[in-house]
Scaffold this active site. Sequence first.
Site, PDB file in Angstrom:
ATOM      1  N   TRP A 168     -12.599  48.927  25.403  1.00 29.79           N
ATOM      2  CA  TRP A 168     -12.631  49.627  24.112  1.00 29.79           C
ATOM      3  C   TRP A 168     -14.037  49.970  23.668  1.00 29.79           C
ATOM      4  CZ3 TRP A 168      -8.543  52.098  23.072  1.00 29.79           C
ATOM      5  CH2 TRP A 168      -7.285  51.615  23.480  1.00 29.79           C
TER       6      TRP A 168
ATOM      7  N   ASP B 156     -15.226  46.004  15.698  1.00 34.39           N
ATOM      8  CA  ASP B 156     -13.837  46.386  15.955  1.00 34.39           C
ATOM      9  C   ASP B 156     -13.044  45.091  16.137  1.00 34.39           C
ATOM     10  OD1 ASP B 156     -11.385  47.101  16.964  1.00 34.39           O
ATOM     11  OD2 ASP B 156     -12.154  48.264  18.649  1.00 34.39           O
TER      12      ASP B 156
ATOM     13  N   LYS C 177      -1.429  44.934  15.998  1.00 33.82           N
ATOM     14  CA  LYS C 177      -1.447  43.651  16.720  1.00 33.82           C
ATOM     15  C   LYS C 177      -1.059  42.550  15.721  1.00 33.82           C
ATOM     16  CE  LYS C 177      -4.004  46.162  19.693  1.00 33.82           C
ATOM     17  NZ  LYS C 177      -3.487  46.858  20.855  1.00 33.82           N
TER      18      LYS C 177
END
Lengths: 423, 423
Positions: free
Chosen positions: A126, A214, A238
């Site tokens: 990511w 993040d 999530k």
Amino acid sequence: MTNTLDITKREQTINLGAGPSSLPTSVLLEAAQGILDYQGTGMGLTELSHRSKTFQALMDKTEADLRALMSVPDSHAVLFLQGGGTEQFSATALNLLAAHAVHNPDYFATNGNQGPPCDYAVTGSWTAKAVKEAARLGANTNVAVDARKVEGAGGKFGSIPRVSEWKLSPVASKPAMLYYCDNETVDGVEYPSPGFPLDQLPEDYRKTVPIVADCSSNILSRPIDVAAHAIVFFGAQKNVGPSGVTVAIVRKDLIVDPDAGVAHGGPRIPTTLVYKNMLDNGSLYNTPSMFAIYASGLVFDDLLRNKGGVAGATERSAQKAALIYGVIEASEGVFLPTVRQASARSRMNVTFRISKPGQNQPDEKLEDAFVKRCAEANIVQVKGHRSVGGIRTSLYNAVTIEQTQKLAEVMKTFARDAKDGKL
Amino acid sequence: MTNTLDITKREQTINLGAGPSSLPTSVLLEAAQGILDYQGTGMGLTELSHRSKTFQALMDKTEADLRALMSVPDSHAVLFLQGGGTEQFSATALNLLAAHAVHNPDYFATNGNQGPPCDYAVTGSWTAKAVKEAARLGANTNVAVDARKVEGAGGKFGSIPRVSEWKLSPVASKPAMLYYCDNETVDGVEYPSPGFPLDQLPEDYRKTVPIVADCSSNILSRPIDVAAHAIVFFGAQKNVGPSGVTVAIVRKDLIVDPDAGVAHGGPRIPTTLVYKNMLDNGSLYNTPSMFAIYASGLVFDDLLRNKGGVAGATERSAQKAALIYGVIEASEGVFLPTVRQASARSRMNVTFRISKPGQNQPDEKLEDAFVKRCAEANIVQVKGHRSVGGIRTSLYNAVTIEQTQKLAEVMKTFARDAKDGKL
């Protein structure tokens, strides 16, 4: 008139998906009623005006509960956005470059029409995407560290190099940001808790450079020092709620009108990505993703009032991770962790390969057999990300300790059978 | 284990909100089951991987049903996006400017570093915002018409000037686009059906300039000639589904890699706004807004298989609008349409003020009394947009003819009471 929902099979299923992932059944039952008739209004939640008092009350409560859960200080705004974590790859860089241009109007011209450096710590898939996106948009990016390229990495993610080895931009160059990802979902790499890497940064750097985290895949699973960050953001899907909403917690003094920075080298930012529009309108600049915000709010309420808040989640996460990593450790080489640095192994996404005993070599047939064993025990969504392979069992907040114990039993039996040559 | 939903009050309520607005109860009942256990998977729809075969099948069916409903030709891609209609204000201009730069690489340099003109037909609040956004992002915008500024408008929206009066950019200047909004939700202004204004455009212009239609608030209520458009887009939260998803139907030959145009004056576009990323990944470039897509798909299925498709919706819309405009007409000046041009009055958003008989003057007390009357009849969300005032009754696809008849009765009684001096 009544209607009934069937949740029989749901109650038997253990969903270990890496995201979108499972949510508490109680939350979804309340949401099911809410989409048909929200709080006795005769209208479903997504059929209300987003400008109505009813929906405003929901927004207010959702923000207040999240602030309470995360101890968000008044210095920071809480913004509910669309576009996922991926849109924040763009928005974090663009908004911080705009702030830099507004606050340092002479910078661009006096630095040869080059923008300020943007530092990135690349520790997984990511962050690799995030830095690529910032560069695409014209940012002057600096990869302070790439965990694939350090000694012993062999081109793969699986460690977090010490901050003292990072090549940070000089403070004198006024970096616009330092960006990291607290938990890399694909690779199963997580920063050791708590406070790392912030306390390893040089003090002048830490105090002057805006830091972006993040936290899409581990938010609300342990405390985070929001005040030490410029931006903490996370996609919902999530630990938070259904996909469709992304939360950005942003230090207010860094939220500027980007149009005021364009003459000073700042970027033009599409209106829905402009934090100031969302701040000025309480995240209702345009119609938000109502269902995703609603269900996320129910998750916040449930965690805050029924499950001991972030402290409770921290404790359960530690227990669950210890249980599964313990089984891996005890498997004597049947389960091989893909993250070589033990301290960087994620509590959220436990990634491993499966080997024949003593061979230390991923065996796809054994992995397929394991997925099948899991399915027989109603444990689903355990295949590893296509870029990594193997197995990934995700232990997000909605996965209970009892469910984790069932996974542990399946793993133990599988390891024993592998050692006994039964597979 | 079962659980029960209470929809008693819902069944009594008539929701005429302008959006987010009502959806069919049957759709929401199915969605309620689906978020707990989708098709017997033991997992809720938003708990599935968006990369799973199950979710891919849902995406495929949703797209196929929409293509069938709208007769979308193969020349056009169907993209499921986030960010609402507002994000498309940015994305339409940015992507078409990128296409222009890629297809005309010498244009920028040979036109004094100025981009191609972007024509806008401003007929209401949403097109006013769209053109402002394109200009903010650096587009060379041209307001071909502003309906507030034509003779007799008095600075207010409420008509659609004839296309022959629009100041379109010359075809020789290679305009990047012509943008219009088919139905202006706030102002209750809709283009008369069918095929207007396309058939009034000069032929060379119509054949060469990409035409963009914002159909957020009247899509699926009548046919639209997709093949004649470069882009047809719509936010879900009126006739389609819950907020959180926006559909853009885009001519494939106009979908380019914007990075290839940057050297030719094209814009840098944040990755989630790049149509090519969504086209190349079947709208699964990143995690989509799953619930909104799911519920929209249920609406498509219901309209296509149970309700006669767009033809059925067209007929019902005509009936409902005729009924309410008929009551307005017959009210002898109690209900005053805010759209002065009769042919531009929206079938979706019926906007009017209320006057004492013979006074031809909005009376806010009477309007409050009308809202109260509606509430007593369980007719809700009828207040006009704050920028226009008065009343707005929205007759979207989910509003039935029976519900519209009840509204008509309330209006008739109210008008009679007003004339009888009972209010």
